[in-house]
Scaffold this motif. Structure first.
Motif, mmCIF file in Angstrom:
data_model
loop_
_atom_site.group_PDB
_atom_site.id
_atom_site.type_symbol
_atom_site.label_atom_id
_atom_site.label_comp_id
_atom_site.label_asym_id
_atom_site.label_seq_id
_atom_site.Cartn_x
_atom_site.Cartn_y
_atom_site.Cartn_z
ATOM 1 N N UNK A 158 4.437 2.748 -5.940
ATOM 2 C CA UNK A 158 3.436 3.607 -5.124
ATOM 3 C C UNK A 158 2.302 3.027 -5.136
ATOM 4 N N UNK A 159 1.736 2.423 -3.930
ATOM 5 C CA UNK A 159 0.514 1.487 -3.561
ATOM 6 C C UNK A 159 0.626 0.539 -4.587
ATOM 7 N N UNK A 160 -0.731 0.291 -4.755
ATOM 8 C CA UNK A 160 -0.739 -1.072 -5.506
ATOM 9 C C UNK A 160 -2.206 -1.308 -6.132
ATOM 10 N N UNK A 161 -2.228 -1.384 -7.507
ATOM 11 C CA UNK A 161 -3.608 -1.514 -8.221
ATOM 12 C C UNK A 161 -4.496 -0.644 -8.003
ATOM 13 N N UNK A 162 -4.068 0.446 -7.722
ATOM 14 C CA UNK A 162 -5.048 1.710 -7.131
ATOM 15 C C UNK A 162 -6.300 1.832 -8.435
ATOM 16 N N UNK A 163 -5.970 1.512 -9.593
ATOM 17 C CA UNK A 163 -6.710 1.853 -10.781
ATOM 18 C C UNK A 163 -7.919 0.825 -10.563
ATOM 19 N N UNK A 164 -8.014 -0.043 -10.090
ATOM 20 C CA UNK A 164 -9.138 -1.184 -9.889
ATOM 21 C C UNK A 164 -10.018 -0.570 -8.485
#
Length: 605
Positions: A158-164
Motif C-alpha cells: 500500500x503506497x510507499x514510505x508514507x510515514x516520511x
C-alpha cells in the motif's frame, strides 16, 4: 472463494498455502532493465537463492498522458510477472501510486502538476480522481496475476514510505480501498524507515521496515509495534544511489553480509533493495532536496549484488553462499555472464546546431510571462514532462539578469545565440553585454530530474516558474520551444538534409551524429565521453540517459540488444563542450568512491 490460501501474517511466521514461508526477496525493476535481459536477471536471482521478486510500477511511464496507457513492450508488466512465475519466483507488487525509487517525481506523472492547487499524495480531489482512473487500468492488468487466481503475486504494498510524508491521515485508507475495492485480496503491506513506522501504517496491512544498519533496535521496534506478527525488512539497502558532482557510493560486501546474516538468524524475512539496480534510461532519474537540490545520475548500479550490466559481484557470491544454507536442494547454476566488447572509437561525422533544429519541434508557444514546462500546451495538452525548454525574448540593453531563483533546474543563457553564462540554484545572476538595438535573449532550461523523496516533492514544476528580471524589470514577450527530445523529434532530426560536415562552423549546443559499425552479433558495451561536457546520447533512437563531466559517472551503459549487426546510428546532444569522438569500454568507470557504512546515517536520508 479462493482455490488457494495465500500469504498470511497471522502468527510470528508467514504461511503460504498453509505452510511456513520465509520471504527471501530481491528488487529488480522491469523498467530499468532492457526487456531482452529480464530472463537473465531473474535466473541470476533464482540462482542466488532468492524466492521472491519485488518490483515497483512507475505510473509516469504507464500513463504518460492523462487517459493514455502503455503496458506494451518494455512496459509489459504481465509478461514480466509471468516470466517470474515461469522461473519459480513469487512476486510482491509495489504499485504506488508513489514509488520513490530515485525516479522522476517518485513515479508520479508530471501532468498532475498542471493543477496549480495540486496536493500530491493526499485526498485532494484532483489527485484522488487521477489515482482512481490509473488504478482502474492498472488493477485490471495485475488482478489476474494474483495468487488467488493461480498467479505468483503473494502480497501487494500500500503506497510507499508514507510515514516520511504523512500529510493526510485519510490518504493511506484511500489507497488501501483502491486496491481492495478492485479485487485485490492478497496480503497488504506497508513499508517505512525506522522513523516513518509510527505514521505510515494502515489498519489491516502488515508493517515492514526499510534499513541498512541494525541500529536503534530497529527490528525490535517493529516487533513491539506488531506483537505476534511476522517480521520483514522490505528494503534492505544493499548499496546506495549517486548524485551528480558527488562520489560513487559503495557498501562493502563484508559489511553488508554481516547485517544480512544477522537478519536471517533472527528469523526475519528480507528483500534486498536493490538486488539489481539497472539504469534510469532517458530522463527518468530523480533528485534529492534536503535544502540543496542534487539530481541523481543515470546509472542505478546502486553497488547492488548484480551490477548495472548484470554481472555477479563479490556481494552476489557471498549472498549465494549464505542463502544456500536456507535451501534443502542445491541452488541452480548461475547463468554465464553476458559478453561485452570495447568497440573501436567512433568519430563524429555531422552536426546540427540547436538553433537549426528548432523547426523540428512542435510549433512554439507565445506568452507574455514565462510558462513552466508542465503548463505548456504540448503533448495533447498534457504539458512537457522531460528534457529541455528554450525561452526566447527581446532585450534592448545589457545589464544584470537575475533569475529570482525561478530557474528549474539549470539554464544556459544566450544573447543573439552567443553563450554568456549559466543560471542555476547557486548562480542567480548573469551579466549581459551592452549593445545597440534589439537582441534576442535565449535561456535553454534543463529539467535535471524531479525530486523523488521528501517534502520538496510538492515544488517540482520545471522550466521557468516565475519572473526573471533584467535591471530590476521583469522580462515579457516570450517565445517558448519544447525540446523534450522524444523519438519522433529524433527521427525528424535524423531525416533532415541540413546536417553539416564542416566542423569549423560547429558551436554548442548542438546535435552530433556518428555511426557505429558492429561486426557479428552485438554485445553490451559502455560509452565513454572524456572530452565532452553535458548532454544526452541516443543510439538507434533509444535515449541512454544523461552524461555530465562533473561525474562521478563517466560512462553510459549501452545494452547489446539495442544494437544491431552492421550500421548503428548515434546522436549526441551536447550543451556546452563538444569533442570529436566517442570511446567504448568493457567496464564502467564509476569515479571516486565513498563508503556509505562510514557516513552518518542521517546523511543518507
Amino acid at each position: 472463494m479462493s482455490r488457494f490460501e495465500g500469504l498470511r501474517a497471522d502468527s510470528s511466521l508467514f504461511t503460504l498455502d498453509g505452510a511456513p514461508f520465509r520471504i527471501l526477496g530481491g528488487s529488480i525493476h522491469y523498467f530499468r532493465v532492457p526487456r531482452p535481459y529480464w530472463k537473465d536477471r531473474l535466473l541470476k536471482m533464482k540462482a542466488c537463492g532468492l524466492n521472491t521478486l519485488t518490483t515497483y510500477v512507475p505510473w509516469n511511464l504507464h500513463e504518460p498522458e492523462r487517459g493514455t496507457f502503455n503496458f506494451q513492450d518494455q512496459l509489459d508488466l504481465t509478461a514480466y510477472i509471468g516470466l517470474a512465475a515461469e522461473l519459480g519466483l513469487w512476486v510482491i507488487l509495489r504499485p504506488g501510486p508513489y514509488i520513490c525509487a530515485e525516479w522522476d517525481l517518485g513515479g508520479l506523472p508530471s501532468w498532475l502538476l498542471q493543477d496549480k492547487d495540486m496536493q500530491l499524495r493526499t485526498t485532494y480531489p484532483g489527485f484522488v480522481n487521477a489515482v482512481n482512473s490509473y488504478f482502474d487500468k492498472l488493477i485490471s492488468v495485475v488482478e489476474p496475476l494474483m495468487f488467488q487466481d493461480g498467479g505468483p503475486v503473494i502480497a501487494v504494498q500500500v503506497e510507499n514510505e508514507y510515514g516520511s510524508y504523512a500529510k493526510d491521515e485519510k490518504y493511506m485508507t484511500f489507497i488501501q480501498n483502491c486496491l481492495q475495492s478492485r479485487g485485490i485480496n492478497e496480503l497488504l503491506l506497508t513499508s517505512d524507515n525506522w522513523e516513518g513506522l509510527r505514521y505510515g501504517g494502515v489498519e489491516g496491512a502488515l508493517k515492514t521496515i526499510n534499513l541498512q544498519r541494525l541500529t536503534f533496535g530497529a527490528i525490535q521496534h517493529l516487533a513491539d509495534m506488531q506483537p505476534q506478527k511476522p517480521l520483514m525488512v522490505m528494503e534492505y539497502w544493499s548499496g546506495w544511489f549517486d548524485v551528480w558532482g558527488d562520489y560513487h557510493h559503495v557498501f562493502h560486501a563484508e559489511d553488508m553480509l554481516a547485517v544480512v546474516s544477522e537478519i536471517l538468524e533472527r528469523g526475519v524475512s528480507i528483500n534486498l533493495y536493490m538486488f539489481h539496480g539497472g539504469t534510469s534510461f532517458g530522463f527518468m532519474n530523480g533528485a534529492m532536496d534536503f535544502g540543496t537540490y542534487k539530481p541523481q545520475v543515470t546509472s542505478y548500479d546502486y553497488d547492488a549484488p548484480l551490477s548495472e550490466a548484470g554481472d555477479c559481484t563479490t556481494k552476489y557470491q557471498m549472498l549465494r553462499d549464505l542463502f544456500s544454507q536456507y535451501h534443502k536442494e542445491p541452488l541452480p547454476d548461475v547463468p554465464a555472464p553476458q559478453e561485452r566488447r570495447a568497440y573501436e572509437p567512433v568519430f563524429m561525422q555531422q552536426h546540427l546546431s540547436l538553433w537549426d533544429s528548432l523547426h523540428f519541434t512542435d510549433k512554439p508557444y507565445r506568452s507574455q510571462s514565462p510558462v513552466n514546462m508542465e503548463n505548456l500546451p504540448v503533448n495533447n495538452n498534457n504539458g512537457q514532462s522531460y528534457g529541455y525548454t528554450l525561452y526566447e525574448t527581446t532585450i534592448t540593453s545589457g545589464g544584470t539578469l537575475n533569475s529570482m531563483n525561478n530557474i528549474r533546474d539549470r539554464a544556459l543563457v544566450f544573447v543573439d545565440r552567443q553563450f554568456v553564462g549559466c543560471l542555476d540554484y547557486k548562480t542567480r545572476e548573469v551579466a549581459l553585454p551592452d549593445a545597440e538595438g534589439e537582441r534576442t535573449l535565449g535561456l535553454l532550461v534543463d529539467n535535471c530530474g524531479r525530486v523523488n523523496y521528501g517534502k520538496a516533492l510538492d515544488e517540482q514544476r520545471k522550466g521557468i516558474v516565475g519572473d526573471l528580471v533584467l535591471n530590476h524589470s521583469p522580462l515579457r514577450g516570450f517565445t517558448i520551444f519544447c525540446l523534450d527530445l522524444k523519438p519522433n523529434f529524433i527521427r525528424r532530426l535524423m531525416g533532415s538534409g541540413q546536417w553539416k560536415t564542416d566542423f569549423r562552423s560547429l558551436s554548442a549546443p548542438a546535435f552530433l551524429q556518428a555511426k557505429l559499425i558492429v561486426d557479428g552479433p552485438p554485445s553490451d558495451t559502455f560509452i565513454r565521453l572524456p572530452g565532452w561536457g553535458k548532454g544526452v546520447v541516443f543510439v538507434n533512437g533509444q535515449n541512454l540517459g544523461r552524461y555530465w563531466s562533473i561525474g562521478p559517472q563517466h560512462f553510459l551503459y549501452l545494452p547489446g540488444p539495442w544494437l544491431k549487426s552492421g550500421e548503428n546510428q548515434i546522436v549526441v546532444f551536447e550543451e556546452q563542450r563538444v569533442d570529436n569522438k566517442l570511446l567504448f569500454a568493457e567496464n564502467p568507470d564509476h569515479g571516486k568512491t565513498i563508503d556509505v557504512y562510514k557516513l552518518p546515517f542521517c546523511s543518507l536520508l
